[in-house]
Structures are given as structure tokens and as C-alpha cells.
Design an enzyme around this catalytic site. Sequence first.
Site, PDB file in Angstrom:
ATOM      1  N   GLU A  77       9.733  -3.486  13.304  1.00  0.00           N
ATOM      2  CA  GLU A  77       9.352  -2.374  12.432  1.00  0.00           C
ATOM      3  C   GLU A  77       8.017  -1.801  12.881  1.00  0.00           C
ATOM      4  OE1 GLU A  77       9.478  -1.524   7.681  1.00  0.00           O
ATOM      5  OE2 GLU A  77       8.457  -3.355   8.312  1.00  0.00           O
ATOM      6  N   PHE A 110       0.809  -1.217   0.000  1.00  0.00           N
ATOM      7  CA  PHE A 110       0.000   0.000   0.000  1.00  0.00           C
ATOM      8  C   PHE A 110       0.841   1.265   0.000  1.00  0.00           C
ATOM      9  CE2 PHE A 110       0.903  -0.408   4.528  1.00  0.00           C
ATOM     10  CZ  PHE A 110       1.115   0.912   4.915  1.00  0.00           C
ATOM     11  N   LYS A 129      -0.957  -7.747  -8.594  1.00  0.00           N
ATOM     12  CA  LYS A 129      -1.893  -7.830  -7.481  1.00  0.00           C
ATOM     13  C   LYS A 129      -1.526  -6.699  -6.526  1.00  0.00           C
ATOM     14  CE  LYS A 129      -2.543  -8.867  -3.693  1.00  0.00           C
ATOM     15  NZ  LYS A 129      -3.021  -7.972  -2.565  1.00  0.00           N
ATOM     16  N   SER A 137       5.731  -7.148   4.292  1.00  0.00           N
ATOM     17  CA  SER A 137       6.316  -7.499   5.580  1.00  0.00           C
ATOM     18  C   SER A 137       7.246  -8.702   5.434  1.00  0.00           C
ATOM     19  CB  SER A 137       5.214  -7.825   6.589  1.00  0.00           C
ATOM     20  OG  SER A 137       4.580  -9.049   6.248  1.00  0.00           O
ATOM     21  N   CYS A 151       9.470   2.002   3.489  1.00  0.00           N
ATOM     22  CA  CYS A 151      10.418   0.953   3.842  1.00  0.00           C
ATOM     23  C   CYS A 151      11.825   1.509   4.008  1.00  0.00           C
ATOM     24  CB  CYS A 151      10.415  -0.148   2.789  1.00  0.00           C
ATOM     25  SG  CYS A 151      10.951   0.384   1.154  1.00  0.00           S
ATOM     26  N   GLU A 158      -5.162  -3.834  -1.767  1.00  0.00           N
ATOM     27  CA  GLU A 158      -6.579  -3.512  -1.842  1.00  0.00           C
ATOM     28  C   GLU A 158      -6.913  -2.224  -1.091  1.00  0.00           C
ATOM     29  OE1 GLU A 158      -5.924  -6.346   1.613  1.00  0.00           O
ATOM     30  OE2 GLU A 158      -5.204  -6.108  -0.448  1.00  0.00           O
ATOM     31  N   ARG A 159      -5.926  -1.668  -0.364  1.00  0.00           N
ATOM     32  CA  ARG A 159      -6.197  -0.426   0.371  1.00  0.00           C
ATOM     33  C   ARG A 159      -6.225   0.802  -0.535  1.00  0.00           C
ATOM     34  NH1 ARG A 159      -2.249  -1.085   5.687  1.00  0.00           N
ATOM     35  NH2 ARG A 159      -3.278  -2.907   6.596  1.00  0.00           N
TER      36      ARG A 159
END
Length: 499
Positions: free
Chosen positions: A384, A150, A174, A227, A282, A177-178
Amino acid sequence: MVRELTHFIGGKRTPGTSGIFADVYDPNTGAVQACVPLADPDEVRTAVTDAAEAQATWAAWNPQRRARVLLRFLQLVEDERDELARMLSAEHGKTVPDAAGDLQRGLEVVEFAAGVPHLLKGEFTDNAGTGIDVHSLRAPLGVVAGITPFNFPAMIPLWQAAPALACGNAFILKPSERNPSVPLRLAELFVEAGLPPGVLNVVNGTGAAVDVLLEDPRVQALGFVGSTPIAAHIYATAAAHGKRAQCFGGAKNHMIVMPDADLDQAVDALVGAGYGSAGERCMAISVAVPVGEETADALVAALKERLGTLRIGRSDDPAADFGPLVSRDALDRVRRYVDIGVGEGAELVVDGRRFTLPGHENGFFAGASLFDRVRPAMRIYREEIFGPVLSVVRAADYEEALRLPSEHPYGNGVAIFTRDGDTARDFTRRVNTGMVGVNVPIPVPVAYHTFGGWKRSGFGDLNQHGPDSIRFYTRTKTVTSRWPSGVKEGASFTIPTMG
């Protein structure tokens, strides 16, 4: 009014058929602004089928013709740059200028990939043996897929799709979806630029969609950013199914501040790199390591003063330094980690847990938090947080400062601020991380170098963009040829040599 989004399959927007949807929120208000369909396995397999059918024709185009599609795409995006930045900001929560930067860093990789006619050139050896020539060529893999996060809904899809397409592959994206609207629009622009239908498909979904991409034998390779636990799972599962994978996980990026550093410059760097985009990067700096107590005291005092002047506002506020987090879950996670840090005994110098933006009390806003005297054993150091939280770990000397990022399980990026060239040179060679900045707080390489972390931050031996991306999305075929001169030599029963 809540918008209903779609997939993008076969060159057009395609409504979902699963009947399952996810909400897309406005991070500024907490209200639902759209719903996105979540694909069932059959929908994903349809996308793979379309991609497999379209790929052979696309791969047969010569590299220069494919590059022209990328060049036309760049122009179409340029014409919509402002609107795309606003669209991205509205779903993610990052400010509009930051969203424009997200898009720009992706376009720089498209620019690099447009050089594919040169990048795909193989090797040639004339007369490797008597009358024998050897040459190599790089062939596309076929159908490849990308699973993107996202936090960079334009940049990372373009980092993966541009070199994959340039090399002659079909690509299935893919996205998160957010915030799926920008990836869907970018797919439309690729087709408008001349990409044949089916070569690029966008399928929204969750883990079930990813599982199909991992298991379908027609998908030859996957890229992932997210993640660390999921990166490790996807890498292992892809390998078990005989697929290539490049998977990038979490980070805990350190910034070393030496006693001779320009303190004002270091503070500016820490504030921007630690709190920009609400810390949802990140490559965000989440650990500051001042060397020596005097340096630490001065740095913490200056940071505390600067954080008091930060402006947190709506993502479309041109005066805002950063906007809201992407979701209520992300906000709760950040607040929970600040609670953990307090419980572990770290000194909370600035507390952002109770920040609210007037008139936007249901928005996903977190204030800036600053911890001092954090110790390596604490969870807020080891894990994190992915939010606007900066931890200060005091180092007694340079060697201790060097050990901290080198021994941390994550190894994405690190920076050192110093005026001393010998120190910087030693640091860049000895530190155990994948990307290093010298007086540069976010050392994201330019598009024609590669991006990737070490240790638990990266899985796979090839990185994103740059030359590694061409290697990842192709495989080498080597041809040894000889044209008979008419002399009959008879059968040979020994291993061929080129002596």
C-alpha cells in the site's frame, strides 16, 4: 502562534500532564500550527476510570433517551458543519469539500445509531415449553475504546463512537495525533447535546496509550483502523487479554475495466477515486486492470491526458482537485515508492515526484503519478502506497482480471466497470474481497449496511457500522422463565427439554 491542544476527560478539555507533546503541522506550508499532549499511562487510566464510573448511569437510560442525545448532537454539528470542515481540512490537507464529505459520512452512522430503540429489540418465544417463555436482550459491554487514523478524523471516530454510545457503553477515543482538533470538538458537542460527563473521553497519545487500553481489564472491546501490521498486533493482543476487537488494515483496491466499459466514465472514476484526497483513503483505487491490450492502450492514453489537467492546490483552494499529503513523512514515502517502481521496471507515464506549489515549497504536496505495465511481483503492486499513485496492470482476459484482486493479500474493496450484467453478476459472486462496486469506484456501503474488508484488510468477524456494529458493542443475554402454577412436580435429574 502555535496553539496548545488538550485531552477531553470527564466532560471537559483537560491539559496534558506528561510534558510530552507532538507537533501538528499545516500541510499547506509545512509550518507547525499546534502541539498536542501525548498522554502517559496514568492519564489514560484516569480516562478509563471516569468512563467506568459514568457508564452504569448512561446504560440505565432507556434507549430512546440515549437516541435523543444523538439527535441533538446531529443538530449541533449541522450548525457548525462549515467550521468543522475547515478545521479538518487545515490539519489533514484534504480539500474543504472533501472534509465536509468526511464529516457527512460519519453523521450518517450517527443517524443510523439514533434508531437504537429498534436495533436493540431482542427475541421472544412464547410457550417454548409448557408454561415456559424464552426471551433475549442485548446488554452493553461497559467501557470500549477506539483507535482511529489520520485520514478520516471525523468519519471513523463517529463510525465507532455513535453505535457504541447508543448501545449504552462508555467510549474512549484515541485519535491520530496528526489532526486531533475535530475529534476534540465533536466530544464537546456530544456533551453539549446531553451526554453525561465521562461517557465519552478523548485521549491523545501514541503506542504507550494504546497499550494501556489493551491491557486495562476495564476496557472490554477495541476498534482500530490503520496499517495492517498494527491491526494484526492489536487484534492479537486484545484477544490475549480477553477483549473483543475489530481491526481494519491496509488495502490495495483494484478497478477492473472491461472492453465494453464506458471509457469516459471509467477514466472519471479512476481519477477521482485514485487521486482524491491525495490518495490517502483506505478505499482509494490504486490499481487499474484494463482487460485486453486495446482497452489498456486507450485507458492509459486517456488517463495521461486527464492527469495533465488536474489542479493541485492548497486545501482551502475551492478550485483544487486535491491538496497536500498529511505530513513530510507521507510525502517522502510516496516519492520513495515511485522511485521503487521505476527501479522495478514499471513504465512511469506521469511523474509527480517533483511537483511543488509556487509559494508553498515547504508544503507536503505530491503530484499525480501513473505507472503502466506493472506486474504482480512488483512492490508497488503488492504494498500500500497511500498516495496519489495509480498502477495499471494489464490483464489478457476476464479470468486473469478476476484473479488479481482475488489473490492479492489485501481484500478491502474492488470495482468493475462494464455494461454487461452477466459479467458483473459473476464478478460480484466470485471475487475474493469484502466490498464490491459495479460501475461504482469507491464501494463504501451506506450506514445501515456494514463496512469491512477481507484477508489482510480486516481482523475480526464483525464489521463497522450497520447491524454488525450493534452486535459488536453488545452481548446477548437469554432468559428462560417459568411461573409456577402451584402444582408440585418434584426434583428432576434429567437435562431440561422443551418437548
